[in-house]
Each structure stands twice: as C-alpha cells, then as structure tokens.
Design an enzyme around this catalytic site. Sequence first.
Site, PDB file in Angstrom:
ATOM      1  N   TYR A 156       0.833  -1.201   0.000  1.00  0.00           N
ATOM      2  CA  TYR A 156       0.000   0.000   0.000  1.00  0.00           C
ATOM      3  C   TYR A 156       0.872   1.258   0.000  1.00  0.00           C
ATOM      4  O   TYR A 156       0.633   2.201  -0.763  1.00  0.00           O
ATOM      5  CB  TYR A 156      -0.910  -0.030   1.221  1.00  0.00           C
ATOM      6  CG  TYR A 156      -1.818   1.160   1.384  1.00  0.00           C
ATOM      7  CD1 TYR A 156      -2.991   1.269   0.653  1.00  0.00           C
ATOM      8  CD2 TYR A 156      -1.513   2.162   2.305  1.00  0.00           C
ATOM      9  CE1 TYR A 156      -3.843   2.361   0.816  1.00  0.00           C
ATOM     10  CE2 TYR A 156      -2.354   3.247   2.481  1.00  0.00           C
ATOM     11  CZ  TYR A 156      -3.510   3.349   1.732  1.00  0.00           C
ATOM     12  OH  TYR A 156      -4.341   4.428   1.899  1.00  0.00           O
ATOM     13  N   LYS A 160       1.015   4.009  -3.006  1.00  0.00           N
ATOM     14  CA  LYS A 160       0.633   5.401  -2.765  1.00  0.00           C
ATOM     15  C   LYS A 160       1.806   6.348  -3.032  1.00  0.00           C
ATOM     16  O   LYS A 160       1.595   7.495  -3.473  1.00  0.00           O
ATOM     17  CB  LYS A 160       0.119   5.566  -1.334  1.00  0.00           C
ATOM     18  CG  LYS A 160      -1.215   4.879  -1.075  1.00  0.00           C
ATOM     19  CD  LYS A 160      -2.319   5.407  -1.990  1.00  0.00           C
ATOM     20  CE  LYS A 160      -3.690   4.923  -1.568  1.00  0.00           C
ATOM     21  NZ  LYS A 160      -4.768   5.458  -2.423  1.00  0.00           N
TER      22      LYS A 160
END
Length: 258
Positions: A156, A160
């Site tokens: 993640y 991002k």
Amino acid sequence: MQSRLQGKVALVTGAFGGIGSAIASRFLAEGAAVIANDLRGAPPAALHASAPDGRDHLLVHVADHSNESDVVDMMRRAREVFGGLDILVNNAFASFEDTDIETLREQDWDRTLDACLKGPFLCTKHAVPLMKERGGGSIVSISSVNALRAVSETAYTAAKGGLISMMRLVAADFAECNIRSNVICPGTVATSASLDYWEQFPAGFAELKRMYPLGRIGDPVDIANYVLFLASDESSWVTGTVHAVDGGLMAGTKLSVR
C-alpha cells in the site's frame, strides 16, 4: 451565487465508500454531473439524495477501475450521457496485506498495486483525451500519509508513493493542455471500514488520536472539501502539488518534557 462546479462532469472512483461518497455528494451539491464508480455493491442513499431535484446528474457505474476494458466503457458512458469529462478523482483503493515485507505474499502485492496504482493509471490514461476535447480538466488523486512517512503496509505504501510520482509527471506532461493534476495525502479518516477495524483495539485508537495535533481523526467531509477546491477553477494555478490533509500529523507531535 453560481455553484462551484456548474456545468462540469466528474468521475469519482471508489464512490460507494466513505471518502468517495462524500466527494461525489459534495460535487453533486456544487452542480456537477457525477459518474459514481465502484467495483461492487450499491451507492449509499445519501449519494442519491445529493443529486439536484428534477435533474439526472448522477450516473452509477459498477466496474473494475483496474480493468482497461471496464475503464474504456466508463469513459464511453461519460461521453454518451454527459458529453465528456472535466474532473477525475482517483479515489478507489484496497490493501490485501496485514504483514511486513518479509512475509508479504506476491499475490497480495499484485492485488494492492492493481487497486492503488494500476487503476489510477488506467483511469488517467483514458480520461486525458476526454479532457483535451473539453479544453482542460482537473485530476485529483488520493494518496496517503503512508507515502510521506514510514507507517505500515508495504505494498500500500509503495503504491501510494508511486501514485504521487506518476501524478506529478501527468501534471508536467499535460499542463500545456490545461489539464491539472494534484494529490491529496489524508491521515486516518473515520470511515465505516476504519472504525470497524479500530473497534478491535480501543487503546490503540485512543493513542492514534493523540498523534494528531488537532485532537481528532478526519471526517470524509474534510477530504471532500479539499478535493472540491482542487477540482474547481479556484485552484486554476495549482498543479503538480501534494497536499497533506491530516490534522497536523505530518507537522509532528507536541513534546512535553515537564
């Protein structure tokens, strides 16, 4: 006073969740026509309630934003139903990990990168031609404070962080077409999913809130309000930027030694 998005057409991915629904509702209230995309389920009733009375300004489109044929179909619908696209909000995300890099499974890495990075790539790729047709547009991508500091979740965080770099490049590449690209990095936001998670760890949740100088975690409306600014003409000289909307988290925590 004229609504801030009057005459604009917006696509919001992940629009059935807390942040996405708040963004789509805010856009509708400001006069935009909205394509509300999500992978499954149904939009919350509040989203329908936000559409102006007597006008069909909301198109619900269930599709996988990380599948190119689904994305192409979404853009086709945007052109057919509303005449094009002015605003793209890359909001949809997912994380399929609960471990560190040492034990992270390859399939969970791939699924997270698909949701958080491949999806925004495909949506941006196919939104840009529609925006060119209308003389410009605004792309707002939702990253995370995870991309700015070491927090947790390897895949993640990587996705991002990659989203920030990709959208800065989009800003540079398409500025001459009057297409702006900016990124928001939220801190912890009180969605049903996040609150369900933290209910299991009340002591940890209390400690989490103490990390935020403003004394609380965010509300989806906090993010929606900032997205509205970046989507509107009020930010017409803003592109290629990264905005931490995080209650002061990235500023640091007051240290008391007494």
